[in-house]
Motif scaffolding. Sequence first.
Motif, PDB file in Angstrom:
ATOM      1  N   ASN A 129      -8.284  41.248  45.900  1.00  0.00           N
ATOM      2  CA  ASN A 129      -8.906  40.965  47.011  1.00  0.00           C
ATOM      3  C   ASN A 129     -10.415  41.271  47.361  1.00  0.00           C
ATOM      4  O   ASN A 129     -10.881  41.949  48.328  1.00  0.00           O
ATOM      5  CB  ASN A 129      -8.174  41.882  48.246  1.00  0.00           C
ATOM      6  CG  ASN A 129      -6.533  41.430  48.117  1.00  0.00           C
ATOM      7  OD1 ASN A 129      -6.329  40.530  48.261  1.00  0.00           O
ATOM      8  ND2 ASN A 129      -5.977  42.520  47.947  1.00  0.00           N
TER       9      ASN A 129
ATOM     10  N   THR B  78     -14.203  40.748  48.238  1.00  0.00           N
ATOM     11  CA  THR B  78     -15.037  40.173  49.458  1.00  0.00           C
ATOM     12  C   THR B  78     -16.161  39.550  49.141  1.00  0.00           C
ATOM     13  O   THR B  78     -16.549  39.651  47.968  1.00  0.00           O
ATOM     14  CB  THR B  78     -15.492  41.341  50.440  1.00  0.00           C
ATOM     15  OG1 THR B  78     -16.577  42.076  49.773  1.00  0.00           O
ATOM     16  CG2 THR B  78     -14.373  42.131  50.775  1.00  0.00           C
ATOM     17  N   TYR B  79     -16.793  38.651  49.855  1.00  0.00           N
ATOM     18  CA  TYR B  79     -18.044  37.699  49.596  1.00  0.00           C
ATOM     19  C   TYR B  79     -19.229  38.900  49.175  1.00  0.00           C
ATOM     20  O   TYR B  79     -19.895  38.521  48.112  1.00  0.00           O
ATOM     21  CB  TYR B  79     -18.466  37.048  50.735  1.00  0.00           C
ATOM     22  CG  TYR B  79     -19.722  36.204  50.609  1.00  0.00           C
ATOM     23  CD1 TYR B  79     -19.728  35.141  49.812  1.00  0.00           C
ATOM     24  CD2 TYR B  79     -21.003  36.319  51.195  1.00  0.00           C
ATOM     25  CE1 TYR B  79     -20.581  33.924  49.632  1.00  0.00           C
ATOM     26  CE2 TYR B  79     -21.981  35.713  51.034  1.00  0.00           C
ATOM     27  CZ  TYR B  79     -21.897  34.633  50.376  1.00  0.00           C
ATOM     28  OH  TYR B  79     -23.026  33.718  50.003  1.00  0.00           O
TER      29      TYR B  79
ATOM     30  N   TYR C 219      -8.134  34.013  45.060  1.00  0.00           N
ATOM     31  CA  TYR C 219      -8.151  34.959  46.322  1.00  0.00           C
ATOM     32  C   TYR C 219      -9.137  34.062  47.354  1.00  0.00           C
ATOM     33  O   TYR C 219     -10.257  33.485  47.129  1.00  0.00           O
ATOM     34  CB  TYR C 219      -8.932  36.199  46.193  1.00  0.00           C
ATOM     35  CG  TYR C 219      -8.337  37.184  45.358  1.00  0.00           C
ATOM     36  CD1 TYR C 219      -7.117  37.960  45.591  1.00  0.00           C
ATOM     37  CD2 TYR C 219      -8.584  37.266  44.021  1.00  0.00           C
ATOM     38  CE1 TYR C 219      -6.516  38.794  45.181  1.00  0.00           C
ATOM     39  CE2 TYR C 219      -7.999  38.043  43.159  1.00  0.00           C
ATOM     40  CZ  TYR C 219      -7.023  38.942  43.655  1.00  0.00           C
ATOM     41  OH  TYR C 219      -6.055  39.728  42.811  1.00  0.00           O
ATOM     42  N   GLU C 220      -8.411  33.758  48.475  1.00  0.00           N
ATOM     43  CA  GLU C 220      -9.063  32.885  49.516  1.00  0.00           C
ATOM     44  C   GLU C 220     -10.192  33.742  50.042  1.00  0.00           C
ATOM     45  O   GLU C 220     -10.166  34.833  50.322  1.00  0.00           O
ATOM     46  CB  GLU C 220      -8.186  32.530  50.667  1.00  0.00           C
ATOM     47  CG  GLU C 220      -7.068  31.401  50.153  1.00  0.00           C
ATOM     48  CD  GLU C 220      -6.459  30.796  51.188  1.00  0.00           C
ATOM     49  OE1 GLU C 220      -6.342  30.996  52.478  1.00  0.00           O
ATOM     50  OE2 GLU C 220      -5.195  30.300  50.927  1.00  0.00           O
ATOM     51  N   ALA C 221     -11.404  33.080  50.189  1.00  0.00           N
ATOM     52  CA  ALA C 221     -12.542  33.430  50.777  1.00  0.00           C
ATOM     53  C   ALA C 221     -12.461  33.664  52.365  1.00  0.00           C
ATOM     54  O   ALA C 221     -11.404  33.183  53.019  1.00  0.00           O
ATOM     55  CB  ALA C 221     -13.893  32.562  50.571  1.00  0.00           C
ATOM     56  N   GLU C 222     -13.279  34.452  52.910  1.00  0.00           N
ATOM     57  CA  GLU C 222     -13.152  34.749  54.489  1.00  0.00           C
ATOM     58  C   GLU C 222     -13.132  33.635  55.363  1.00  0.00           C
ATOM     59  O   GLU C 222     -13.804  32.466  54.786  1.00  0.00           O
ATOM     60  CB  GLU C 222     -14.280  35.635  54.496  1.00  0.00           C
ATOM     61  CG  GLU C 222     -14.514  37.129  54.103  1.00  0.00           C
ATOM     62  CD  GLU C 222     -14.890  37.103  52.677  1.00  0.00           C
ATOM     63  OE1 GLU C 222     -15.338  38.189  52.125  1.00  0.00           O
ATOM     64  OE2 GLU C 222     -15.089  35.903  52.083  1.00  0.00           O
ATOM     65  N   ASP C 223     -12.461  33.665  56.404  1.00  0.00           N
ATOM     66  CA  ASP C 223     -12.514  32.431  57.214  1.00  0.00           C
ATOM     67  C   ASP C 223     -13.540  31.716  57.431  1.00  0.00           C
ATOM     68  O   ASP C 223     -13.738  30.343  57.528  1.00  0.00           O
ATOM     69  CB  ASP C 223     -11.542  32.882  58.465  1.00  0.00           C
ATOM     70  CG  ASP C 223     -10.138  33.306  58.459  1.00  0.00           C
ATOM     71  OD1 ASP C 223      -9.627  32.827  57.342  1.00  0.00           O
ATOM     72  OD2 ASP C 223      -9.480  34.008  59.365  1.00  0.00           O
ATOM     73  N   TYR C 224     -14.606  32.335  57.675  1.00  0.00           N
ATOM     74  CA  TYR C 224     -16.070  31.812  57.996  1.00  0.00           C
ATOM     75  C   TYR C 224     -16.644  31.020  57.072  1.00  0.00           C
ATOM     76  O   TYR C 224     -17.516  30.202  57.303  1.00  0.00           O
ATOM     77  CB  TYR C 224     -17.067  32.679  58.365  1.00  0.00           C
ATOM     78  CG  TYR C 224     -17.511  33.823  57.477  1.00  0.00           C
ATOM     79  CD1 TYR C 224     -18.799  33.321  56.807  1.00  0.00           C
ATOM     80  CD2 TYR C 224     -17.135  34.980  57.494  1.00  0.00           C
ATOM     81  CE1 TYR C 224     -19.215  34.291  55.958  1.00  0.00           C
ATOM     82  CE2 TYR C 224     -17.587  35.918  56.461  1.00  0.00           C
ATOM     83  CZ  TYR C 224     -18.501  35.382  55.784  1.00  0.00           C
ATOM     84  OH  TYR C 224     -19.246  36.390  54.779  1.00  0.00           O
ATOM     85  N   HIS C 225     -16.207  31.090  55.941  1.00  0.00           N
ATOM     86  CA  HIS C 225     -16.601  30.214  54.645  1.00  0.00           C
ATOM     87  C   HIS C 225     -15.852  28.924  54.711  1.00  0.00           C
ATOM     88  O   HIS C 225     -16.223  27.955  53.979  1.00  0.00           O
ATOM     89  CB  HIS C 225     -16.325  30.918  53.427  1.00  0.00           C
ATOM     90  CG  HIS C 225     -17.350  31.985  52.993  1.00  0.00           C
ATOM     91  ND1 HIS C 225     -18.684  31.699  52.975  1.00  0.00           N
ATOM     92  CD2 HIS C 225     -17.280  33.280  52.752  1.00  0.00           C
ATOM     93  CE1 HIS C 225     -19.405  32.909  52.899  1.00  0.00           C
ATOM     94  NE2 HIS C 225     -18.525  33.858  52.783  1.00  0.00           N
ATOM     95  N   GLN C 226     -14.530  28.864  55.068  1.00  0.00           N
ATOM     96  CA  GLN C 226     -13.720  27.473  55.240  1.00  0.00           C
ATOM     97  C   GLN C 226     -14.319  26.385  56.052  1.00  0.00           C
ATOM     98  O   GLN C 226     -14.715  26.897  56.885  1.00  0.00           O
ATOM     99  CB  GLN C 226     -12.393  27.931  55.591  1.00  0.00           C
ATOM    100  CG  GLN C 226     -11.576  29.056  54.833  1.00  0.00           C
ATOM    101  CD  GLN C 226     -11.779  29.005  53.123  1.00  0.00           C
ATOM    102  OE1 GLN C 226     -11.457  28.132  52.836  1.00  0.00           O
ATOM    103  NE2 GLN C 226     -11.636  30.226  52.389  1.00  0.00           N
TER     104      GLN C 226
END
Length: 223
Positions: free
Chosen positions: A71, A73-74, A167-174
């Motif tokens: 998990n 983080t950026y 691991y999916e990146a934080e929502d603001y990157h999508q």
Amino acid sequence: MVAIEFRHFKTGLLAALIAVGIGIQCHKAYAAESETLIVAGGCFWCVESDFESVPGVTGAVSGYTGGDIKNPTYKQVGKGGTGHYEAVRISFDPARVSRETLLNMFFRSIDPTDAGGQFCDRGETYRTAIFVSNNAEKSLANAVKAKAEQELGRKIVTPVLSAKTFYEAEDYHQDYYKGRKLVVTRFGPKRQAEAYKRYRKACGRDARVRQLWGSAAPFASGH
């Protein structure tokens, strides 16, 4: 009269249940046909933007993979030392676009001769790679790589690696490339979509890809 109405009700209910059952089976069949391809090509905003424009691609998710930290983080990945790449998980319908086609497009959308990052983004986070889950995927990726290397006439350093947890990146990157949120950049306050365009141009991504691949570059001419 009541009995007739009840029979009609049962008939309608049965038809509705059959329709729902057919819909569920169709959804399951569609889900079973969907495949994924995970690649790292530098900035994941750019890779996501490129591949979501491909017919047959049903979605692309920015994330992190290749390292051992769970998990991440950026901020952690950006500092380096995690082993993680910025990567994108591409979902596609193989009846509409093949894995081979997507791999060919991937190589021609990056600088696969650069082992130190991509364009203006330097460091382990921005290295290129293809992640595979089985021997068939590995063989195909290596075959496409060899073909691209022959066409380019230069050694390709992009590795083909065994897949690890994505691991999916934080929502603001999508979908950052089409976001409307106002962000502060070195160019001043900009909407995400505009900030993305300015970043991509300033980073020299498309200019370098065109230099390497010319008319074979599938995305560079569109920016």
